[in-house]
Design a protein around this motif. Structure first.
Motif, PDB file in Angstrom:
ATOM      1  N   ARG A  21       0.756  -1.305   0.181  1.00 32.54           N
ATOM      2  CA  ARG A  21      -0.145  -0.120  -0.296  1.00 32.54           C
ATOM      3  C   ARG A  21       1.095   0.923   0.186  1.00 32.54           C
ATOM      4  O   ARG A  21       2.126   1.665   0.166  1.00 32.54           O
ATOM      5  CB  ARG A  21      -0.933  -0.516   1.057  1.00 32.54           C
ATOM      6  N   GLY A  22      -0.118   2.012  -0.168  1.00 34.26           N
ATOM      7  CA  GLY A  22       0.961   3.103  -0.063  1.00 34.26           C
ATOM      8  C   GLY A  22       1.198   3.990   1.145  1.00 34.26           C
ATOM      9  O   GLY A  22       0.125   2.979   1.702  1.00 34.26           O
ATOM     10  N   GLY A  23       2.049   5.560   1.434  1.00 33.22           N
ATOM     11  CA  GLY A  23       1.749   6.185   2.534  1.00 33.22           C
ATOM     12  C   GLY A  23       0.835   6.883   3.209  1.00 33.22           C
ATOM     13  O   GLY A  23      -0.312   7.015   2.379  1.00 33.22           O
ATOM     14  N   HIS A  24       0.428   6.388   4.295  1.00 34.02           N
ATOM     15  CA  HIS A  24      -0.638   7.649   4.745  1.00 34.02           C
ATOM     16  C   HIS A  24       0.167   9.026   5.132  1.00 34.02           C
ATOM     17  O   HIS A  24       1.566   9.057   5.086  1.00 34.02           O
ATOM     18  CB  HIS A  24      -1.482   6.761   6.201  1.00 34.02           C
ATOM     19  N   ILE A  25      -0.523  10.016   4.862  1.00 30.91           N
ATOM     20  CA  ILE A  25      -0.976  10.971   5.553  1.00 30.91           C
ATOM     21  C   ILE A  25      -0.678  11.479   7.040  1.00 30.91           C
ATOM     22  O   ILE A  25      -2.548  11.628   6.979  1.00 30.91           O
ATOM     23  CB  ILE A  25      -0.993  12.269   4.774  1.00 30.91           C
ATOM     24  N   ILE A  26      -0.302  11.187   7.636  1.00 34.05           N
ATOM     25  CA  ILE A  26      -0.730  10.717   9.622  1.00 34.05           C
ATOM     26  C   ILE A  26      -0.539  12.400  10.548  1.00 34.05           C
ATOM     27  O   ILE A  26       0.334  12.807  10.296  1.00 34.05           O
ATOM     28  CB  ILE A  26      -0.115  10.332   9.727  1.00 34.05           C
ATOM     29  N   LEU A  27      -1.881  13.205  11.041  1.00 31.90           N
ATOM     30  CA  LEU A  27      -1.767  14.512  12.075  1.00 31.90           C
ATOM     31  C   LEU A  27      -1.473  13.377  12.860  1.00 31.90           C
ATOM     32  O   LEU A  27      -1.794  11.958  13.677  1.00 31.90           O
ATOM     33  CB  LEU A  27      -3.241  14.991  12.193  1.00 31.90           C
ATOM     34  N   HIS A  44       3.322  21.474  -0.144  1.00 33.40           N
ATOM     35  CA  HIS A  44       2.824  19.771  -0.498  1.00 33.40           C
ATOM     36  C   HIS A  44       3.775  18.303   0.377  1.00 33.40           C
ATOM     37  O   HIS A  44       5.073  19.078   0.274  1.00 33.40           O
ATOM     38  CB  HIS A  44       3.332  19.900  -1.721  1.00 33.40           C
ATOM     39  N   ILE A  45       2.639  18.058   0.978  1.00 41.85           N
ATOM     40  CA  ILE A  45       3.183  16.809   1.354  1.00 41.85           C
ATOM     41  C   ILE A  45       3.075  15.519   1.077  1.00 41.85           C
ATOM     42  O   ILE A  45       1.612  15.669   0.751  1.00 41.85           O
ATOM     43  CB  ILE A  45       2.980  16.916   3.187  1.00 41.85           C
ATOM     44  N   LYS A  46       3.400  15.106   0.487  1.00 45.86           N
ATOM     45  CA  LYS A  46       2.971  13.808  -0.386  1.00 45.86           C
ATOM     46  C   LYS A  46       4.250  12.003   0.061  1.00 45.86           C
ATOM     47  O   LYS A  46       5.264  12.399   0.716  1.00 45.86           O
ATOM     48  CB  LYS A  46       3.731  13.539  -1.489  1.00 45.86           C
ATOM     49  N   ALA A  47       3.082  11.302   0.311  1.00 38.77           N
ATOM     50  CA  ALA A  47       3.493  10.339   0.820  1.00 38.77           C
ATOM     51  C   ALA A  47       4.315   8.921   0.524  1.00 38.77           C
ATOM     52  O   ALA A  47       3.548   9.179  -1.380  1.00 38.77           O
ATOM     53  CB  ALA A  47       2.766   9.126   1.629  1.00 38.77           C
ATOM     54  N   LYS A  48       5.232   8.269   0.127  1.00 34.12           N
ATOM     55  CA  LYS A  48       5.692   7.880  -0.984  1.00 34.12           C
ATOM     56  C   LYS A  48       5.046   6.411  -0.908  1.00 34.12           C
ATOM     57  O   LYS A  48       3.774   5.768  -0.534  1.00 34.12           O
ATOM     58  CB  LYS A  48       7.112   7.166  -0.562  1.00 34.12           C
ATOM     59  N   PRO A  49       5.466   5.664  -2.572  1.00 35.69           N
ATOM     60  CA  PRO A  49       4.019   4.823  -2.967  1.00 35.69           C
ATOM     61  C   PRO A  49       4.501   3.588  -2.547  1.00 35.69           C
ATOM     62  O   PRO A  49       5.868   3.644  -2.030  1.00 35.69           O
ATOM     63  CB  PRO A  49       4.267   4.748  -4.839  1.00 35.69           C
ATOM     64  N   GLY A  50       3.473   2.980  -2.384  1.00 36.08           N
ATOM     65  CA  GLY A  50       3.983   0.926  -2.167  1.00 36.08           C
ATOM     66  C   GLY A  50       5.149   0.832  -3.827  1.00 36.08           C
ATOM     67  O   GLY A  50       4.748   0.871  -4.568  1.00 36.08           O
ATOM     68  N   ARG A  51       5.448  -0.210  -3.352  1.00 38.02           N
ATOM     69  CA  ARG A  51       6.826  -1.179  -3.735  1.00 38.02           C
ATOM     70  C   ARG A  51       5.524  -2.661  -4.425  1.00 38.02           C
ATOM     71  O   ARG A  51       4.534  -2.317  -3.916  1.00 38.02           O
ATOM     72  CB  ARG A  51       7.448  -1.653  -3.478  1.00 38.02           C
ATOM     73  N   ALA A  52       6.033  -2.496  -5.849  1.00 41.90           N
ATOM     74  CA  ALA A  52       5.370  -3.278  -6.692  1.00 41.90           C
ATOM     75  C   ALA A  52       5.709  -4.737  -5.640  1.00 41.90           C
ATOM     76  O   ALA A  52       6.637  -4.819  -5.406  1.00 41.90           O
ATOM     77  CB  ALA A  52       5.813  -3.648  -7.976  1.00 41.90           C
ATOM     78  N   ASP A  64       6.281   4.406   2.920  1.00 43.35           N
ATOM     79  CA  ASP A  64       6.303   4.989   4.481  1.00 43.35           C
ATOM     80  C   ASP A  64       5.356   5.715   4.416  1.00 43.35           C
ATOM     81  O   ASP A  64       5.609   6.813   3.540  1.00 43.35           O
ATOM     82  CB  ASP A  64       7.813   6.375   3.838  1.00 43.35           C
ATOM     83  N   ASP A  65       4.663   6.199   5.600  1.00 42.24           N
ATOM     84  CA  ASP A  65       4.023   6.611   5.972  1.00 42.24           C
ATOM     85  C   ASP A  65       4.657   9.024   6.641  1.00 42.24           C
ATOM     86  O   ASP A  65       6.070   8.773   6.535  1.00 42.24           O
ATOM     87  CB  ASP A  65       2.948   6.481   7.343  1.00 42.24           C
ATOM     88  N   VAL A  66       3.549   9.620   5.985  1.00 41.08           N
ATOM     89  CA  VAL A  66       4.146  11.186   6.261  1.00 41.08           C
ATOM     90  C   VAL A  66       3.835  11.279   7.701  1.00 41.08           C
ATOM     91  O   VAL A  66       2.023  11.655   7.571  1.00 41.08           O
ATOM     92  CB  VAL A  66       4.281  12.261   5.792  1.00 41.08           C
ATOM     93  N   LEU A  97      -4.962  11.097   7.979  1.00 41.45           N
ATOM     94  CA  LEU A  97      -5.659  12.167   7.183  1.00 41.45           C
ATOM     95  C   LEU A  97      -6.241  11.191   6.098  1.00 41.45           C
ATOM     96  O   LEU A  97      -7.119  12.304   5.460  1.00 41.45           O
ATOM     97  CB  LEU A  97      -4.889  12.959   7.304  1.00 41.45           C
ATOM     98  N   LEU A  98      -5.335  11.102   4.979  1.00 43.08           N
ATOM     99  CA  LEU A  98      -5.458  10.318   3.611  1.00 43.08           C
ATOM    100  C   LEU A  98      -4.347   9.254   4.304  1.00 43.08           C
ATOM    101  O   LEU A  98      -3.748   9.284   4.220  1.00 43.08           O
ATOM    102  CB  LEU A  98      -4.639  11.691   3.175  1.00 43.08           C
ATOM    103  N   HIS A  99      -5.865   8.430   3.385  1.00 38.85           N
ATOM    104  CA  HIS A  99      -5.154   6.847   2.962  1.00 38.85           C
ATOM    105  C   HIS A  99      -3.935   7.031   2.246  1.00 38.85           C
ATOM    106  O   HIS A  99      -4.447   6.954   0.482  1.00 38.85           O
ATOM    107  CB  HIS A  99      -6.532   5.467   3.351  1.00 38.85           C
ATOM    108  N   GLY A 100      -3.367   5.674   1.834  1.00 38.97           N
ATOM    109  CA  GLY A 100      -2.571   4.946   0.839  1.00 38.97           C
ATOM    110  C   GLY A 100      -3.342   4.176  -0.179  1.00 38.97           C
ATOM    111  O   GLY A 100      -3.978   3.715   0.417  1.00 38.97           O
ATOM    112  N   GLY A 101      -3.006   4.606  -1.135  1.00 42.52           N
ATOM    113  CA  GLY A 101      -4.058   3.599  -1.846  1.00 42.52           C
ATOM    114  C   GLY A 101      -3.304   2.044  -1.529  1.00 42.52           C
ATOM    115  O   GLY A 101      -2.196   1.362  -1.030  1.00 42.52           O
TER     116      GLY A 101
END
Length: 310
Positions: A21-27, A44-52, A64-66, A97-101
């Motif tokens: 899964r992609g990283g979450h944005i967490i408060l 702009h705050i962006k979490a990293k995508p998940g690996r294949a 990685d979560d931010v 706050l925002l879930h990773g894919g």
């Protein structure tokens, strides 16, 4: 998508692993922070995508979560809809706050007796994306409410170690100030000096809504009216009316009244000024400069705080 390939195994079955899964944005709430200034230049705050996923049914690494640390009292709202998405009130509290894919499924999941070589895998979901407004509402035990130049900053500077800007003109205080007030037997409470209100603040005049939203987060409201005012009761009612128009629920909070700057007028005959005071609200006369009536004020505040906790 992957198929097992080893020496002497040229036609192994599907063994593609799932994507991470992609990283979450967490408060995350932090009692060490008092403002949102550290985020001012982080647009702009962006979490990293998940690996294949990989062969051998190996699942890809998660992104990685931010973690965004914010002071207590922070509210997150969706910029377009105005919807409240999160509210941080405790130290260490975490809210996604925002879930990773979500990662997609590898082709190993699609094998069956009739489909032994699925040549496809599920793609991962896209991550969430949004403009978020972070708004800080102060968390304090006591909030000072009064017109500009009513003596709120001077009071806070005397009863606590806070050092707000003080001058003899309106709107000296442009941002809320917090101070810890020491009380008897090593007890303490937090007092907030909030920028002065003016008539029409509930419609956005003066500092308007920038100031009024902070009052929502105080357990007790201490109204400060200077002794030099022509009509104490009328000034108190004007302040009360602005709070009523902004949010009627504010009137449910415990209210106290301090008549400040009594050093600027002649000796007060307290028996003759009762009629000038608004009815039904505990009142104390103080002078921050002479430190007169301050202990009585603290006692009044502490009794009110213990009542609200009960």
């Amino acid at each position: 998508m992957h198929f097992r390939r080893e020496k002497h195994v040229d036609k192994g079955g599907p063994d593609g692993g799932d994507g991470g899964r992609g990283g979450h944005i967490i408060l995350k709430g932090s009692a060490q922070l008092w403002t949102l200034l550290h985020l001012k230049y982080q647009k702009h705050i962006k979490a990293k995508p998940g690996r294949a996923g990989e062969g051998g049914r190996r699942t890809g690494a998660e992104g990685d979560d931010v973690v965004i640390e914010v002071p207590l009292g922070t509210v997150a709202r969706h910029a377009e809809t105005g919807e409240r998405m999160a509210e941080i009130t405790e130290d260490g509290q975490e809210i996604i706050l925002l879930h990773g894919g979500r990662g997609g499924l590898g082709n190993d999941h699609y094998k069956s007796s009739t489909r032994q070589t699925p040549d496809y895998a599920q793609p991962g979901e896209p991550g969430q994306e949004a403009w978020i407004i972070l708004e800080l509402k102060l968390l304090a035990d006591v909030g000072l409410v009064g017109f500009p130049n009513a003596g709120k900053s001077t009071l806070l500077s005397v009863v606590s170690a806070a050092k707000p800007e003080i001058a003899d003109y309106p709107f000296t205080t442009l941002v809320p100030q917090l101070g810890v007030v020491a009380y008897r037997d090593y007890k303490s409470f937090v007092m907030a000096d909030i920028p002065g209100i003016i008539e029409g603040a509930s419609q956005g005049k003066g500092l308007g809504l920038r100031f009024l939203r902070h009052i929502e987060r105080n357990s007790i409201l201490l109204f400060v009216v200077p002794a030099t005012s022509e009509d104490w009761a009328a000034e108190y009612e004007t302040l009360l009316n602005e709070l009523r128009q902004y949010n009627p629920e504010l009137l449910d909070k415990e209210r106290l009244l301090a008549i400040s700057k009594i050093d600027l007028i002649e000796e007060i005959d307290y028996s003759t000024v009762i009629d000038r005071l608004p009815a039904g609200i505990p009142t104390v006369f103080i002078s921050a400069i002479r430190q007169q009536g301050l202990m009585e004020l603290k006692d009044l505040i502490w009794k009110a705080l213990t009542r609200t906790e009960d």
